[in-house]
Design a protein around this motif. Structure first.
Motif, PDB file in Angstrom:
ATOM      1  N   ILE A   1       0.793  -1.270  -0.091  1.00 14.61           N
ATOM      2  CA  ILE A   1      -0.069  -0.078  -0.012  1.00 14.61           C
ATOM      3  C   ILE A   1       0.765   1.218   0.012  1.00 14.61           C
ATOM      4  O   ILE A   1       0.828   2.147  -0.761  1.00 14.61           O
ATOM      5  CB  ILE A   1      -1.040  -0.023   1.179  1.00 14.61           C
ATOM      6  N   ARG A   2       1.898   1.329   0.668  1.00 14.69           N
ATOM      7  CA  ARG A   2       2.828   2.331   1.000  1.00 14.69           C
ATOM      8  C   ARG A   2       3.706   2.592  -0.253  1.00 14.69           C
ATOM      9  O   ARG A   2       3.902   3.812  -0.971  1.00 14.69           O
ATOM     10  CB  ARG A   2       3.680   2.147   2.233  1.00 14.69           C
ATOM     11  N   SER A   3       4.038   1.207  -0.834  1.00 13.41           N
ATOM     12  CA  SER A   3       5.045   1.699  -2.196  1.00 13.41           C
ATOM     13  C   SER A   3       4.433   2.028  -3.326  1.00 13.41           C
ATOM     14  O   SER A   3       4.670   2.474  -4.198  1.00 13.41           O
ATOM     15  CB  SER A   3       5.917   0.230  -2.190  1.00 13.41           C
ATOM     16  N   ALA A   4       3.080   1.289  -3.558  1.00 17.59           N
ATOM     17  CA  ALA A   4       2.267   1.609  -4.469  1.00 17.59           C
ATOM     18  C   ALA A   4       1.350   2.722  -4.319  1.00 17.59           C
ATOM     19  O   ALA A   4       0.867   3.183  -5.245  1.00 17.59           O
ATOM     20  CB  ALA A   4       1.393   0.380  -4.844  1.00 17.59           C
ATOM     21  N   GLY A   5       1.588   3.444  -3.147  1.00 14.68           N
ATOM     22  CA  GLY A   5       0.715   4.377  -2.886  1.00 14.68           C
ATOM     23  C   GLY A   5       1.393   5.986  -3.089  1.00 14.68           C
ATOM     24  O   GLY A   5       0.772   7.065  -2.530  1.00 14.68           O
ATOM     25  N   GLY A   6       2.273   5.943  -3.586  1.00 13.22           N
ATOM     26  CA  GLY A   6       3.171   7.059  -3.747  1.00 13.22           C
ATOM     27  C   GLY A   6       2.790   7.856  -5.136  1.00 13.22           C
ATOM     28  O   GLY A   6       1.949   7.462  -5.708  1.00 13.22           O
ATOM     29  N   TRP A   7       3.772   8.618  -5.523  1.00 14.11           N
ATOM     30  CA  TRP A   7       3.466   9.483  -6.516  1.00 14.11           C
ATOM     31  C   TRP A   7       3.510   8.571  -8.007  1.00 14.11           C
ATOM     32  O   TRP A   7       2.693   8.547  -8.802  1.00 14.11           O
ATOM     33  CB  TRP A   7       4.512  10.630  -7.036  1.00 14.11           C
ATOM     34  N   SER A   8       4.273   7.423  -8.036  1.00 13.56           N
ATOM     35  CA  SER A   8       4.188   6.314  -8.812  1.00 13.56           C
ATOM     36  C   SER A   8       2.826   5.865  -9.159  1.00 13.56           C
ATOM     37  O   SER A   8       2.164   5.724 -10.343  1.00 13.56           O
ATOM     38  CB  SER A   8       5.082   5.328  -8.816  1.00 13.56           C
TER      39      SER A   8
ATOM     40  N   ARG B   1      -6.815   7.691   2.078  1.00  9.84           N
ATOM     41  CA  ARG B   1      -8.181   7.440   1.571  1.00  9.84           C
ATOM     42  C   ARG B   1      -8.395   5.942   0.772  1.00  9.84           C
ATOM     43  O   ARG B   1      -9.461   5.438   0.850  1.00  9.84           O
ATOM     44  CB  ARG B   1      -8.591   8.587   0.810  1.00  9.84           C
ATOM     45  N   ILE B   2      -7.263   5.440   0.326  1.00  7.40           N
ATOM     46  CA  ILE B   2      -7.580   4.117  -0.100  1.00  7.40           C
ATOM     47  C   ILE B   2      -7.697   2.996   1.196  1.00  7.40           C
ATOM     48  O   ILE B   2      -8.601   2.168   1.072  1.00  7.40           O
ATOM     49  CB  ILE B   2      -6.156   3.528  -0.775  1.00  7.40           C
ATOM     50  N   ILE B   3      -7.192   3.368   2.241  1.00  9.02           N
ATOM     51  CA  ILE B   3      -7.327   2.572   3.324  1.00  9.02           C
ATOM     52  C   ILE B   3      -8.457   3.160   4.275  1.00  9.02           C
ATOM     53  O   ILE B   3      -8.655   4.064   4.869  1.00  9.02           O
ATOM     54  CB  ILE B   3      -6.317   2.851   4.468  1.00  9.02           C
ATOM     55  N   GLY B   4      -9.633   2.522   4.021  1.00 11.57           N
ATOM     56  CA  GLY B   4     -11.001   2.820   4.709  1.00 11.57           C
ATOM     57  C   GLY B   4     -12.119   2.582   3.993  1.00 11.57           C
ATOM     58  O   GLY B   4     -11.979   1.987   2.837  1.00 11.57           O
ATOM     59  N   PRO B   5     -13.128   2.998   4.183  1.00 10.64           N
ATOM     60  CA  PRO B   5     -14.539   2.772   3.957  1.00 10.64           C
ATOM     61  C   PRO B   5     -15.017   3.885   2.662  1.00 10.64           C
ATOM     62  O   PRO B   5     -16.195   3.909   2.184  1.00 10.64           O
ATOM     63  CB  PRO B   5     -15.599   3.036   5.045  1.00 10.64           C
ATOM     64  N   SER B   6     -14.297   4.809   2.312  1.00 12.22           N
ATOM     65  CA  SER B   6     -14.524   6.063   1.572  1.00 12.22           C
ATOM     66  C   SER B   6     -15.359   5.143   0.225  1.00 12.22           C
ATOM     67  O   SER B   6     -14.728   4.156  -0.635  1.00 12.22           O
ATOM     68  CB  SER B   6     -13.459   6.660   0.761  1.00 12.22           C
TER      69      SER B   6
END
Length: 301
Positions: A198-205, A232-237
């Motif tokens: 999540i962190r590595s895929a969740g950056g600017w790339s 916002r990916i982590i959660g119920p949005s």
């Protein structure tokens, strides 16, 4: 059904975690540990695989590897098979030594790389194998003592790691140790284990990848920062953009990187019953829009 091959490419960085079967002991004494390190060093040199960090704990170990001329699966296959055979012969045992398939978390960015080096090298302290950082500085079965110049080997990528902290080695070592000390107060960091994707895929790339998919517009990027995007990916949005992004992350985590549905549900804070349908949705998005985790590796080039 045969397992899918792990995502890999030359230059890919993997956080490898291997545990003993039923959390059993992998290293009973220093002879075991030295045998493992001898095998590891030989294989890394032969395959031109870079090792940024490592730590041996009695019932598991961590490696932070950068793929060289051979896939990481080949490196790990040789290492685990050779060590298990030697271990079983030494202790007159048979059967599996390792728990299931090893965990391999794909990562990329420099900031995340530094965090992982720290996380891995603090493992002996958190496991109370050593009482304090002074002892960790001399502990022979973690890459930290090698970065600190207390020990040496010919296979750990020490210069590359120290270069993240400064050009001059003595200065880099002081900065690295200070960075490590700050990490003690952070405790266990779940986003650096199961949630590392999540962190590595969740950056600017990832933002660029989502834009390629038509899921994220430039106007949105100006309003939504990197950290907020991940949160916002982590959660119920239920926002359309976030729902699609979450589906892709779930799909890659389960189908490509070998995480379990339970792990993904926990780290993304969604119900387990929801995870399966989200993974299927992510697979459809990835297929329809020709997206791949490999795009992440190339996003910052």
């Amino acid at each position: 059904m045969p397992r899918k091959a792990r995502i890999d490419a030359p230059g890919a960085v993997h956080h490898i975690i291997v545990r003993g079967i039923e959390r059993g002991i992998l290293f009973r004494d220093d002879k075991d540990r030295n045998d493992f390190l001898t095998r590891l060093g030989k294989i890394l040199i032969e395959t031109k695989t870079r090792c940024f960090a490592w730590a041996l704990i009695p019932n598991h170990f961590h490696l932070l590897l950068k793929t060289g001329s051979f896939p990481v699966a080949t490196v790990m296959g040789r290492l685990l098979t050779g060590y298990a055979t030697s271990f079983n012969r030494r202790y007159h045992r048979s059967g599996h030594l390792f728990q299931n398939r090893y965990k391999s978390i794909l990562c990329q960015e420099d900031a995340y790389l530094k965090e992982l080096v720290r996380y891995i090298h603090l493992n002996p302290l958190r496991a109370t194998i050593v009482p304090d950082v002074s002892e960790l500085d001399r502990y022979p079965f973690s890459g930290h003592s090698y970065l600190m110049g207390k020990r040496s080997n010919d296979w750990q990528a020490m210069d590359e790691v120290l270069a993240l902290f400064g050009e001059e080695k003595s200065v880099a070592r002081r900065r690295y140790r200070a960075f490590l000390m700050k990490g003690i107060a952070l405790g266990t960091q779940p986003d650096l284990v199961g949630g590392g994707l999540i962190r590595s895929a969740g950056g600017w790339s990832a933002v660029r990848l989502m834009r390629k998919a038509g899921l994220f517009q430039k106007s949105d990027e100006r309003m939504l920062g990197d950290g907020e995007f991940v949160d916002r990916i982590i959660g119920p949005s239920k926002e359309r953009t976030i729902v699609k992004a979450r589906a892709l992350v779930c799909y890659w985590a389960v189908r490509e990187l070998g995480m379990t549905m339970t792990e993904v549900a926990k780290h993304l804070k969604i119900a387990l019953s929801t995870a399966s349908s989200v993974v299927n949705k992510g697979e459809k998005i990835a297929r329809d829009q020709c997206l791949s985790v490999k795009d992440i590796l190339n996003a910052n080039k």
